[in-house]
Design an enzyme around this catalytic site. Sequence first.
Site, short mmCIF file in Angstrom:
data_model
loop_
_atom_site.label_atom_id
_atom_site.label_comp_id
_atom_site.label_asym_id
_atom_site.label_seq_id
_atom_site.Cartn_x
_atom_site.Cartn_y
_atom_site.Cartn_z
N ASN A 9 0.87 -1.17 0.00
CA ASN A 9 0.00 0.00 0.00
C ASN A 9 0.91 1.23 0.00
OD1 ASN A 9 -1.80 2.04 0.48
ND2 ASN A 9 -2.42 1.33 2.52
N LYS A 11 0.14 4.24 -0.36
CA LYS A 11 -0.51 5.43 0.20
C LYS A 11 -0.28 6.65 -0.71
CE LYS A 11 -0.25 3.20 4.65
NZ LYS A 11 -0.27 3.28 6.10
N HIS A 94 -9.66 1.04 4.28
CA HIS A 94 -8.42 1.19 5.05
C HIS A 94 -8.68 2.09 6.25
CE1 HIS A 94 -4.39 2.41 6.18
NE2 HIS A 94 -3.98 1.29 5.59
N GLU A 96 -7.11 4.44 7.51
CA GLU A 96 -6.89 5.88 7.27
C GLU A 96 -8.10 6.51 6.56
OE1 GLU A 96 -3.07 5.44 5.38
OE2 GLU A 96 -2.22 4.83 7.30
N GLU A 166 -5.98 -5.44 10.10
CA GLU A 166 -4.95 -4.45 10.40
C GLU A 166 -5.27 -3.75 11.72
OE1 GLU A 166 -2.74 -3.03 6.66
OE2 GLU A 166 -4.52 -1.80 6.84
N GLY A 172 1.86 1.89 10.76
CA GLY A 172 2.79 3.01 10.66
C GLY A 172 3.45 3.38 11.98
N SER A 212 2.87 -2.51 10.25
CA SER A 212 4.32 -2.55 10.50
C SER A 212 4.96 -3.90 10.13
CB SER A 212 4.62 -2.16 11.95
OG SER A 212 4.19 -0.83 12.19
P1 PGA Z 1 2.43 -0.02 7.66
O1 PGA Z 1 1.03 0.23 6.95
O2 PGA Z 1 2.99 -1.29 7.08
O3 PGA Z 1 3.27 1.19 7.32
O4 PGA Z 1 2.17 -0.15 9.11
C1 PGA Z 1 0.13 -0.82 6.73
C2 PGA Z 1 -1.10 -0.29 6.07
O5 PGA Z 1 -1.46 0.87 6.32
O6 PGA Z 1 -1.75 -1.00 5.29
#
Ligand code: PGA
Length: 247
Positions: A9, A11, A94, A96, A166, A172, A212
């Site tokens: 992803n 982003k 997601h 976010e 997730e 993140g 992560s």
């Molecule tokens: P990350 O993000 O691996 O940076 O924690 C995962 C995601 O948002 O799908």
Amino acid sequence: MRKKIVAGNWKMNKSPVEAVEFARSIKDSVKGSEAEAVFCTPFVCLGPVMDELKGSGIAVGAQNMHFEDSGAFTGEISAPMLKAMGVPFVIVGHSERRQYFGETDESVNLKAKKALVHGLTPIICLGETLEQRKQGITTDLVRLQTRIAMSGIEKADAKKVVIAYEPIWAIGTGVTATDAQAEEACGDVRRVLAEIYDNDTAETIRIQYGGSVTVDNAKGLFAMPNIDGGLVGGASLKPDFGVIVNA
Ligand code: PGA
């Protein structure tokens, strides 16, 4: 046997030129892996990256879509548009998007259904906040989110869906769920899928862990019985991603 699937992803990162350069630089380390690999790029990078990845076996995915086919929804992108471009995957719900753009379990369900109508594979994201984990409601929440996300999706379509568990506290942050925590939640998702559909359907659906994921923890996570790969944010923007796909 479920084929593992590891999706990056990206982003809101990389211009089309940067995206193509990056895809070119890592495709050799990704292709040929036993796992299916997907690069979920910004909308404007999908076409150029798809051209760059031709013949590599690596797929692209969008990071969002609207639940209507067309209409007065300024700034939105629809499933038929993605389909027309030849984009096979789309992330929906997601955290976010839920946190910053007001997405709800209900809109996530509408999007997942619409993606399936147009032959796109939705990667449906769900997971708990740190507060909810502390309250001990992770299992209840993950079960409920799964039920709402899958509501109205028939068995045949359900088998095509990918679900990404997730935990929001792991996204993140550099804090990863332990193998056991991730396995427990992914197992919860699979158990509720068996209740909604049947064992065979639940055993067919691919469930990813996200939050992560790095070169150091991917192997352990992906070896868990109910974890069929990962949704990777930060580490998908580094050369490391090839190593993670091969884990
Ligand atoms: P990350 O993000 O691996 O940076 O924690 C995962 C995601 O948002 O799908």
